[in-house]
Scaffold this motif. Structure first.
Motif, short mmCIF file in Angstrom:
data_model
loop_
_atom_site.label_atom_id
_atom_site.label_comp_id
_atom_site.label_asym_id
_atom_site.label_seq_id
_atom_site.Cartn_x
_atom_site.Cartn_y
_atom_site.Cartn_z
N ARG A 1 -24.79 36.89 76.70
CA ARG A 1 -23.72 37.85 76.86
C ARG A 1 -24.14 39.05 75.77
NH1 ARG A 1 -23.55 38.21 81.00
NH2 ARG A 1 -24.90 36.45 81.66
N CYS B 1 -22.82 42.67 73.80
CA CYS B 1 -21.80 43.76 73.45
C CYS B 1 -22.54 45.01 72.88
CB CYS B 1 -21.01 43.31 72.39
SG CYS B 1 -19.76 44.67 71.63
N VAL C 1 -21.15 42.51 78.50
CA VAL C 1 -19.63 42.30 78.95
C VAL C 1 -18.95 43.09 78.52
CG1 VAL C 1 -20.04 39.84 78.72
CG2 VAL C 1 -19.40 40.81 76.69
N PHE C 2 -19.00 44.01 77.49
CA PHE C 2 -18.27 45.34 76.92
C PHE C 2 -18.93 46.10 76.06
CE2 PHE C 2 -16.38 44.61 72.70
CZ PHE C 2 -16.68 43.10 72.60
N ILE D 1 -18.68 49.06 83.02
CA ILE D 1 -18.78 48.05 81.76
C ILE D 1 -17.73 48.60 81.06
CG2 ILE D 1 -19.90 47.50 79.70
CD1 ILE D 1 -22.59 48.16 80.99
N TYR E 1 -14.23 49.40 74.72
CA TYR E 1 -12.96 49.43 73.69
C TYR E 1 -13.33 50.09 72.35
CZ TYR E 1 -11.83 45.51 76.87
OH TYR E 1 -11.85 44.88 78.21
N GLY F 1 -12.37 44.08 71.98
CA GLY F 1 -12.95 43.68 73.24
C GLY F 1 -12.84 41.78 73.11
N LEU F 2 -12.96 41.19 72.19
CA LEU F 2 -12.60 39.85 71.98
C LEU F 2 -11.43 39.47 72.25
CD1 LEU F 2 -14.92 39.05 68.98
CD2 LEU F 2 -15.29 38.66 71.34
N HIS G 1 -13.16 38.94 76.26
CA HIS G 1 -14.54 38.86 76.56
C HIS G 1 -15.19 37.94 75.42
CE1 HIS G 1 -14.37 41.96 79.30
NE2 HIS G 1 -13.73 42.68 78.59
N ASP G 2 -16.28 37.33 75.74
CA ASP G 2 -17.37 36.73 74.91
C ASP G 2 -18.66 37.00 74.98
OD1 ASP G 2 -15.69 33.46 75.48
OD2 ASP G 2 -15.97 34.56 73.58
N PHE G 3 -19.06 37.25 73.82
CA PHE G 3 -20.76 37.70 73.76
C PHE G 3 -21.49 36.82 72.53
CE2 PHE G 3 -20.97 40.25 69.99
CZ PHE G 3 -19.63 40.89 69.82
N ASN H 1 -17.09 38.13 65.31
CA ASN H 1 -17.37 37.37 66.23
C ASN H 1 -18.27 36.06 65.81
OD1 ASN H 1 -18.04 36.13 68.51
ND2 ASN H 1 -19.71 37.69 69.17
#
Lengths: 426, 903
Positions: free
Chosen positions: B27, B29, B54-55, B73, B76, B82-83, B87-89, B112
């Motif tokens: 995933r 970012c 994811v973002f 997409i 942010y 974003g987190l 969302h997760d990446f 992260n």
């Protein structure tokens, strides 16, 4: 961008308060030199070169004097000394007078970004003053360290202990050497070398490490270099007027890296991509005028400006205008070809036409639109051309351009000139 | 960060196998997702990978989205936002500018805890920052690929992270196979994949490592992952000098290493790849040797010397990679993944050799590229004529330019001095087709324009006469006529032109006069056919037959006339005009020297030329079938433009001796550059109609612009010189100005005048007034030397001398400037300027008629102005056409800020 010698080195070392042997510049008067000799007894006379000069070669180009007459004689001998190093012949402009430092120990110290460790790496030995290549591995400490925490005192101490350095030099070095990391890291250097550092005895027997020579390299991409306030002309010999003009357009949005390969070349090859640059420069050899990389998706205006500068300097002598790159990933082919075509049209309008053959090898977004646009421009200028897509081996396209150049040299240029109704002379 | 570090490495390495590099589970970012480069690349990557981003972050742009073929997409302000949004990446991609990269990396790592990999696209990162980035990532067990790279891709997993590997259409270049590519050059990563495909090799994982000083994911790391990837059977490396990254690496599987950059030893600075500067021991040759040792081969592989071993091969040229790989794999009993997808032999897509004599091996014929490019190239060919980009044309001209030193103007590359020596009709088409007409073209032009000159029965004549009677200057009279030649008057001719262009555009016809061209395949549909044929309104018009007859009489050749002749029906004169115009413009149109628009409007100009010349002839001389008593057939079949102009001015047909000076005069007056008021008027008229919608620009109105912008000061001042000469030669008994044995003492005349002038000057000085300027002498540019010359006057003088032609007025002027100096009236010898030449030539032409009383002073004045108009209409046509093609609407206006106010 490199600096050698204590003339500037001493100033840089002052930024971090690292002890340095006293230096007089080329403008020193005889009285000053005499006073200097009186103070220090032994004085070294060294020619001032710009850029990087090989350490070995300098042997023979350093004078050791104890009196004024010898000092002046050495000054005369070395002021404009010439020195060949690799592909470069450097000419000195001036001399420095550097105080001899009496010492029993000489230390070699350098920091570089070593690719074997992928970290800043200190190289240190107490067997300085001799060629480092001649020393055994156990006599040299090569120690990578963490860039975030920096060169710590204990790292220096451990290194010196590991190579069996004499006890008396350890403490002074541990105190002073970490400062050099500050100098290197915060002022945009990529390499720093002090060879030798001489351990000068002071009052009560304490030794002080004194830098007796200086060499550093700077990172062109690091704005921190500007903190040093170094004059531009210090690095001016590095680049020609043409390169300077183009480099002024350097931004992160599209490279404009150029290097003049052969001022008398006949193929002008604006190239896109570092890989293409390597291949093209290698295969074209001396036929090429410049080695360039204009990739990175430059916008139209920038591409046009860069092209104008190239044409201004080199188009008159060009046989083949060779626009080449691989299949671009993001560079817009229409914008770049349009920029180069419009610049060519303007050049012809203001400076008159040139008998050229245009070869293009390219791929990428808007490829055919770019081809169409350039073809129309060349049609209106009356120039012959051949365009290859990305499905022709790029090396074959380069060979083709070379062959066209040979044909041009062998009468092709005259033929094109006749078609255009102009003189073929470059 | 629960990643296990791989044992056996002195630094952190997390990626164990190539299949882990870019997976469907990753995933992503993207930092600075809305930046220029990312906006172009990320949507394709996202779609190709089945939607793996994811973002993205872009400070200040929170709430916006990046549109992609696989959905939007979200964007942010920063990673935390974003987190927090849920969302997760595990992979970060950095598109930030160089100064922001380090902090972006720091943000990714600190914020992260699930981060595993970072791909840094940015180039020109300071080494300082690269050091710290490495240290940060190492401290937190993060793998980094880059900087200055194009990311990673996986052909099996159909995933692409970071940059534009595989280009716009990764499906095309990322073909599933068994070879992994590791390259210092981003662009070449894709290129090598394509090259491999031509030998039938597909790819597994592609990695663009970049070539900065710090390569965060380097050859040694790659080798480890290579060994652990079951899918990959072989590797291709692209390597540049600098750094020990490839030293002493065991790849474990067959590998082809392409080492490029021997020439870089010559460099003193890096070009493009910041890290590709060798120190010592890491030059290109050194690296070649590392690989040669590792593979145990005898040297570098070339087609002439194909040395390979089971372990691998070393090449210097990327196009040798496929063959080298196949050879190495053969030794390993492996065959390619699929049949070859084509060759890399030279295939030009487009070419134009311009008729040059290229040797066979260079004159490669263009081939059809693969889809979709084949369609695109075809579409280019559809376009007819030149393509011109528009720009502001205020005070700019692509048609004319004045040389500042010589003051000589050139029109489309031809100096007016040269044009003066060409027959007049050769110059009429020049402004529009950018070429001087050849003999055939001239013959046709003469017919076309001649057919327009007699205006009997046309309201234009009534209007022109009325203007004349009202005491208007010649330009206003001409303007009256031109004003009537509006769009309806040329519609049919222009439509015929368009139809002919469409019919013949892709026929292969290159030369409009090529009557041998096979037109059997070309047919007119019924509707179009009607346009060319004479209708009820043409039944009384004698001109179609007369024109065709005249063309035949002159031996004129036109494939279009021949084609229309094949219609076997009576043509109307617009059709004939169109055919003639196109015959002349066809070659330049096909060669893309002119635009389709220019070819389209040419008939309008030709009609205008004829009407404007005709308008200068008073109405009584226009009779049915004859003009000034000269019958139609004679004029159409024999007369030139110069003859017609002479007739217009004097009412007589000229001898060749009389025609030449007129031709020279008109040629000299064609243009004085875009700064002249007449040119400004023409350009302004075009700008006011709006050239960006060319159909709305009325060419005749543009001619009005030129005509209204000349007058007694500009254009009409030729008479001043004539008046001066008339005064001086009054009562001198001159009968023939061309006879050198005239018996008049020019020297004495000049001296007398000079003395008088000197006295008048002195008197005026006393009174504080000015003495009049002498027409024909002196020039603001050609002055200051002891003896001065106007190059244009010198040119004409030289030409006349070579022919042995004598002109007393010109000779007088030469004496005059010398006398002025001798008597002290001038400080140095003035030049005789081009206006003197014009006055001398013209007066000489008209002298006899003036002496006989057939012409009055007023007529002479008119003649001077008219000659100017004949010449300048050609130059104005050039400016009009130029501005129409190149200009922007209203571009000639001056902004208010540049204007001033006076009280």
């Amino acid at each position: 961008m490199q600096i050698t010698g204590l003339l500037h080195g001493s100033r840089l070392l002052k930024h971090v308060d690292f002890p340095c042997s006293e230096v007089l510049g080329p403008g020193a008067s005889e009285d000053e030199i005499q006073a200097f000799l009186d103070k220090h007894g032994l004085v070294f006379v060294k020619p001032i070169f710009k850029g990087a000069i090989g350490k070995k070669g300098k042997a023979g180009l350093v004078g050791m004097v104890r009196d004024l007459q010898s000092a002046l004689a050495e000054k005369e001998r070395l002021y404009f000394a010439e020195h060949k190093h690799g592909n470069v012949t450097a000419k000195a402009n001036g001399v420095t007078f550097e105080a001899g430092v009496p010492a029993e120990n000489e230390v070699y110290f350098s920091i570089t970004d070593d690719s074997q460790f992928r970290a800043p790496t200190m190289t240190l030995t107490h067997r300085g003053g001799v060629d480092i290549e001649e020393l055994g591995k156990d006599e040299i400490a090569t120690v990578p360290f963490d860039a975030l925490t920096g060169l710590k005192a204990f790292v220096v101490a451990n290194a010196l202990t590991d190579i069996g350095a004499p006890k008396e030099i350890i403490s002074p070095l541990v105190q002073q050497l970490p400062k050099l990391w500050e100098l290197m890291h915060h002022y945009g250097m990529t390499t720093l070398e002090l060879n030798p550092i001489r351990m000068r005895p002071g009052k009560n027997g304490r030794l002080t490490p004194v830098a007796c020579d200086f060499k550093c390299g700077f990172d062109r991409d690091d704005p921190r270099v500007a903190r040093l306030g170094l004059p531009d002309q210090l690095f001016a010999s590095d680049i020609s007027a043409f390169e300077q003009e183009v480099n002024q357009l350097r931004t992160h949005q599209g490279q404009s890296d150029v290097f003049v390969i052969n001022e008398k070349g006949t193929i002008l090859a604006p190239t896109f991509g570092g890989g293409a640059n390597s291949l093209v420069t290698e295969v074209l050899g001396d036929a090429a005028i410049i080695s360039s990389d204009f990739g990175g998706n430059p916008p139209y205006e920038k591409m046009k400006s860069v092209a104008s500068i190239c044409y201004k300097h080199f188009l008159d002598q060009t046989n083949v205008l060779f626009i080449i790159g691989g299949k671009s990933n993001n560079t817009d082919i229409l914008e770049t070809l349009r920029g180069m075509g419009d610049a060519l049209r303007e050049h012809f309008a203001t400076r008159g036409p040139v008998p050229l053959y245009v070869v293009v090898g390219r791929g990428g977004p808007n490829l055919v639109r770019g081809f169409g646009n350039l073809a129309d421009t060349l049609d209106s200028l009356g120039l012959p051309y051949r365009f290859f897509g990305f499905d022709s081996a790029i090396s074959e396209v380069v060979n083709y351009a070379k062959d066209v150049d040979l044909w041009m040299r062998d009468g092709g240029r005259e033929e094109i000139a006749r078609h255009l109704g102009i003189s073929a002379a470059a | 960060m629960n990643k296990q570090r791989i044992q056996g490495f002195p630094y952190y390495l997390g990626i164990n196998a190539l299949s882990d590099m870019a997976t469907r589970d990753d995933r992503v970012c993207v930092l600075n997702i809305m930046g220029g480069e990312s906006r172009q690349v990320t949507p394709t990557s996202h779609a190709f990978s089945g939607g793996n981003v994811v973002f993205g972050t872009a400070p200040g742009k929170a709430g916006s989205v990046l549109k992609t073929p696989a959905g939007d997409i979200p964007v942010y302000n920063n990673v935390r936002e974003g987190l927090d949004a849920g969302h997760d990446f595990n992979v970060g991609v950095v598109y930030l500018p160089p100064s922001g990269v380090r902090d972006g990396v720091a943000e990714l790592i600190r914020v992260n805890s699930g981060l595993e990999k970072i791909v840094i696209i940015t180039e020109k990162i300071a080494v300082h920052d690269a050091r710290e980035i490495r240290a940060m990532a190492q401290a937190k067990n993060i793998d980094i690929v880059g900087g200055n790279c194009l990311g990673v891709a996986d052909s099996w997993n159909r995933v692409r992270i970071g940059g534009a590997l595989g280009g716009d259409h990764p499906d095309e270049s990322l073909l599933k196979g068994s070879v992994s590519i590791f390259s210092n050059s981003g662009g070449f990563t894709t290129t090598i994949a394509q090259y491999l495909a031509t030998e039938g090799w597909g790819t597994t994982t592609l990695i663009s490592s970049g070539k900065d000083v710090y390569i965060h994911y380097a050859a040694r790391d790659f080798a480890h992952a290579l060994k652990n990837d079951d899918r990959t059977k072989a590797a291709v490396l692209y390597v540049e000098p600098g750094g020990y990254y490839e030293h002493d690496v065991d790849f474990g599987k067959p590998t082809v290493a392409c080492v490029v950059g021997r020439w870089k030893s010559k460099l003193t600075r890096a070009v493009g790849h910041a890290g590709a500067m060798a120190g010592s021991g890491d030059k290109a040759e050194d690296k070649e040797n590392w690989f040669i040792e590792a593979f145990g081969t005898d040297g570098v592989y070339t087609p002439d010397n194909p040395v390979v071993s089971k372990k691998g091969a070393v090449v210097n040229n990327i196009s040798d990679i496929p063959a080298a790989l196949t050879a190495v794999m053969e030794l390993n009993d492996e065959t390619p993944d699929f049949p070859s997808t084509g060759s890399l032999a030279l295939k030009p897509w487009m070419a134009n050799d311009r008729g040059l004599n290229l040797p066979e091996e260079l004159a490669l014929k263009p081939v059809k590229p693969s889809a979709p490019y084949d369609e695109q190239v075809e579409a280019l060919k559809e376009h007819i004529g030149a393509m011109v980009a528009r720009q502001t044309m205020k005070d700019k001209s692509g048609a004319s330019v004045m040389d500042p030193k010589s003051q000589v103007t050139s029109v489309h590359g031809h100096s007016v001095l040269d044009l003066a020596l060409e027959p007049l009709e050769a110059n009429f088409a020049l402004p529009l087709v950018h070429e001087i007409a050849n003999e055939n073209g001239r013959a046709l032009l003469d017919v076309a324009v001649a057919a327009e000159v007699n205006l009997v029965g046309d309201p234009i004549l009534v209007a022109a006469d009325a203007a004349r009677e009202a005491g208007n200057a010649p330009n206003a009279v001409m303007a009256t006529a031109a004003a009537i030649v509006g769009p309806n008057r040329v519609e049919r001719a222009l439509n015929c032109t368009d139809i002919l262009i469409e019919l013949f555009a892709h026929s292969g016809l290159q030369d409009g006069s090529d009557e041998d061209f096979d037109t059997s395949g070309i047919t007119l549909d019924e509707q179009s056919r009607a346009l060319f044929l004479a209708g009820p309104e043409d039944k009384d018009d004698p001109r179609p037959e007369a024109m065709l007859k005249a063309v035949a009489a002159r031996g004129g050749k036109s494939v279009f006339l021949k084609f229309l002749g094949g219609l076997d029906a009576r043509l109307n004169r617009d059709a004939i005009l169109a055919a003639i115009a196109l015959t002349i413009s066809w070659g330049p149109l096909m060669r893309k020297r002119i635009t389709k628009l220019t070819a389209h409007t040419l008939p309008w100009y030709l009609r205008l030329y004829g009407v404007m010349v005709g308008a200068t002839i008073p109405g009584t001389h226009h009779q049915s079938g004859s003009l000034c008593g000269i019958p139609r057939e004679e004029r159409f079949s024999e007369w030139t433009m110069a003859d017609l102009c002479y007739l217009a001015m004097t009412g007589k047909k000229p001898t060749p001796e009389e025609s030449l000076p007129l031709q020279i005069l008109v040629g000299l007056l064609i243009s004085n550059g875009p700064g002249s008021i007449s040119a400004q008027g023409a350009k302004g008229a075009v700008a006011a109609d709006g050239p960006q919608t060319p159909d709305r620009v009325q060419i005749n109105k543009a001619m009005l612009g030129f005509l209204s912008h000349c007058g007694y000061s500009h254009g009409g001042n030729g008479f001043e010189g004539m008046a001066f000469l008339l005064q001086e030669f009054e009562g001198k008994g001159l009968t023939d100005p061309t006879d050198p044995n005239h018996g008049i003492d020019l020297k004495q005349m000049a001296r007398d005048f000079a003395k008088d002038y000197q006295r008048a000057k002195a008197e005026a000085k006393e009174l504080g007034s000015e003495v009049r300027a002498l027409p024909g002498v002196h020039h603001p540019i050609f002055k200051g030397k002891p003896v001065n010359h106007d190059p244009r006057e010198r040119f004409i003088a030289g030409f006349m001398e070579k022919r042995g032609d004598y002109n007393i007025f010109h000779a007088f002027y030469r004496e005059l400037v010398q006398a002025l100096y001798d008597t002290g009236a001038s400080r140095y010898v003035f030049c005789v300027n081009v206006d003197a030449v014009i006055a001398a030539l013209l007066l000489s032409l008209l002298w006899k008629d003036y002496q006989s009383g057939a012409l009055k002073k007023h007529d002479l004045e008119n003649a001077a102005f008219t000659v100017f108009l004949y010449g300048r209409m050609i130059g104005s046509a050039a400016e009009i056409d130029d501005h129409l093609n190149r200009g922007r609407n209203m571009d000639t206006r001056t902004p208010a800020s540049a204007c001033g106010h006076v009280v």
